[in-house]
Write a protein that holds these residues in place. Structure first.
Motif, PDB file in Angstrom:
ATOM      1  N   LYS A   1       0.829  -1.195   0.000  1.00 54.05           N
ATOM      2  CA  LYS A   1       0.000   0.000   0.000  1.00 54.05           C
ATOM      3  C   LYS A   1       0.869   1.251   0.000  1.00 54.05           C
ATOM      4  O   LYS A   1       0.616   2.207  -0.701  1.00 54.05           O
ATOM      5  N   ARG A   2       1.952   1.199   0.790  1.00 54.64           N
ATOM      6  CA  ARG A   2       2.768   2.405   0.981  1.00 54.64           C
ATOM      7  C   ARG A   2       3.817   2.606  -0.101  1.00 54.64           C
ATOM      8  O   ARG A   2       4.372   3.679  -0.220  1.00 54.64           O
ATOM      9  N   ASP A   3       4.131   1.544  -0.832  1.00 50.19           N
ATOM     10  CA  ASP A   3       5.197   1.668  -1.828  1.00 50.19           C
ATOM     11  C   ASP A   3       4.697   1.114  -3.158  1.00 50.19           C
ATOM     12  O   ASP A   3       4.788  -0.081  -3.432  1.00 50.19           O
TER      13      ASP A   3
ATOM     14  N   ASP B   1       3.708   8.727  -7.183  1.00 52.23           N
ATOM     15  CA  ASP B   1       4.653   9.415  -6.315  1.00 52.23           C
ATOM     16  C   ASP B   1       5.209   8.361  -5.353  1.00 52.23           C
ATOM     17  O   ASP B   1       4.464   7.745  -4.593  1.00 52.23           O
ATOM     18  N   SER B   2       6.525   8.144  -5.400  1.00 58.15           N
ATOM     19  CA  SER B   2       7.083   7.045  -4.616  1.00 58.15           C
ATOM     20  C   SER B   2       7.069   7.315  -3.110  1.00 58.15           C
ATOM     21  O   SER B   2       7.344   6.417  -2.327  1.00 58.15           O
ATOM     22  N   ASP B   3       6.755   8.546  -2.680  1.00 61.37           N
ATOM     23  CA  ASP B   3       6.667   8.816  -1.245  1.00 61.37           C
ATOM     24  C   ASP B   3       5.236   8.683  -0.717  1.00 61.37           C
ATOM     25  O   ASP B   3       5.006   8.839   0.478  1.00 61.37           O
ATOM     26  N   ARG B   4       4.268   8.442  -1.622  1.00 60.52           N
ATOM     27  CA  ARG B   4       2.851   8.422  -1.195  1.00 60.52           C
ATOM     28  C   ARG B   4       2.337   7.014  -0.947  1.00 60.52           C
ATOM     29  O   ARG B   4       2.860   6.049  -1.491  1.00 60.52           O
ATOM     30  N   SER B   5       1.294   6.884  -0.120  1.00 55.29           N
ATOM     31  CA  SER B   5       0.616   5.595   0.042  1.00 55.29           C
ATOM     32  C   SER B   5      -0.550   5.552  -0.939  1.00 55.29           C
ATOM     33  O   SER B   5      -1.226   6.562  -1.143  1.00 55.29           O
ATOM     34  N   TYR B   6      -0.788   4.415  -1.549  1.00 58.52           N
ATOM     35  CA  TYR B   6      -1.923   4.251  -2.464  1.00 58.52           C
ATOM     36  C   TYR B   6      -2.806   3.113  -1.945  1.00 58.52           C
ATOM     37  O   TYR B   6      -2.287   2.100  -1.473  1.00 58.52           O
TER      38      TYR B   6
END
Ligand code: SAM
Length: 313
Positions: A8-10, A263-268
């Motif tokens: 989820k986070r990465d 965005d690699s710093d965001r959670s999806y």
């Protein structure tokens, strides 16, 4: 962090598994290629610090497997891909593996021998030491890997060839830029979208290898030491009149990859599937002999010991 939570986070970690890449780093090379076209026309390539092998996978898929599938390709068209790492790596089709330390001259010689007098079109180096969190120290050790990469480059890269190297941005970045500019006419520091903004990591994209006239590979260390001295700076011509200090330059710094993409710093949120919950995938190819293997075995043995003790008491 649990696997589902990391999924989820990465986003790049998750996508790497879905697309069959061994590591999320694959996207960094793909995004650098999207921007700079580094793989175009490449027939011989060296992947330094390659384990677990996602960059080698990119090279294999793009340069070996795709041409192999084309009906009119001959075996002689297939590329030479040599990958090196301290760690062993599970095999990848079309990739020759060498296990060794790139800072060791013997390893460099083994690589050079594989090229049998021919020159490489591209050298990539995603090498990273075990990061300590002390930025100065990490940057220094990283620069040793870049120097080792550059030493190999000076022996096997053809004139006009390209070198991609992971760097850590820090106080010596300008000096590093000047050093690379000695050998390449175009040097850009790139930050692929898949590389976290929170990380000091970036990639030096060095194009058009053209060593200084009369350069002898064996002189590399002496030449690099010269950078930063007043005479070295004159030779480099990398200062500009409105800036002070010998190594202050404007470094071309370019973001690459789809900038409106993930965005690699965001959670999806995890995607919905027909079954309802997203099934987290296993890593495509875990390292086969990681340096932390012994630590895991000891941890497992000690938890087993505690369980045995609790059952007895
Ligand atoms: N590009 C790889 C991929 O896509 O799978 C990931 C590389 S990983 C970030 C960094 C690698 O550098 C590690 O596998 C480590 O063993 C390797 N490395 C660090 N120092 C090295 C050295 N002196 N010689 C060879 N490999 C080294």
């Amino acid at each position: 962090m649990g696997r589902a939570s990391r999924d989820k986070r990465d986003i790049y970690y998750r996508k790497a598994k879905e697309e069959g890449w061994r590591a999320r780093s694959a996207f960094k090379l793909l995004q650098i290629d999207e921007e700079f076209n580094i793989l175009e026309g490449v027939k011989r390539v060296v992947d330094l610090c390659a384990a677990p092998g996602s960059w080698s996978q990119v090279l294999s898929r793009k340069l070996y497997l795709q041409p192999k599938l084309s009906t009119d390709s001959k075996d002689s068209d297939l590329p030479l891909i040599v990958a090196i790492d301290l760690q062993p790596m599970a095999p990848i089709e079309g990739v020759i593996q060498v296990q060794g330390d790139i800072t060791n001259a013997r390893t460099a010689e083994v690589v050079i021998r594989h090229f049998d007098g021919c020159k490489a079109d591209l050298v990539v180096c995603d090498g990273a030491p075990d990061v300590t969190g002390l930025h100065d120290m990490d940057e220094f050790v990283q620069s040793q890997l870049i120097l080792a990469g550059l030493t190999i480059v000076t022996h096997i890269l053809k004139e006009g060839g390209k070198f991609i190297a992971k760097i850590f941005r820090g106080k010596d970045t300008s000096l590093l830029y000047c050093q690379l500019k000695l050998f390449f006419t175009d040097v850009t520091f790139a930050k692929p979208k898949s590389s976290r903004n929170s990380s000091i990591e970036a990639f030096a994209v060095c194009e058009n290898y053209s060593p200084p006239e009369g350069f002898n590979e064996r002189d590399l260390h002496r030449l690099l030491e010269k950078v930063g001295s007043p005479s070295g700076v004159d030779d480099l011509d990398c200062s500009s009149e409105w800036l002070e200090g010998p190594n202050k330059v404007y470094i071309p710094f370019l973001a690459c990859g789809d900038l409106s993409g993930y965005d690699s710093d965001r959670s999806y949120p995890l995607p919905k599937t027909a079954e309802g919950t997203y099934q987290s995938l296993d890593p495509v190819q875990p390292p086969i002999a990681p340096p932390y293997k012994r630590a895991l075995e000891m941890k497992k043995a000690s938890s087993q010991g505690i369980r045995d003790f609790e059952q007895l008491s």
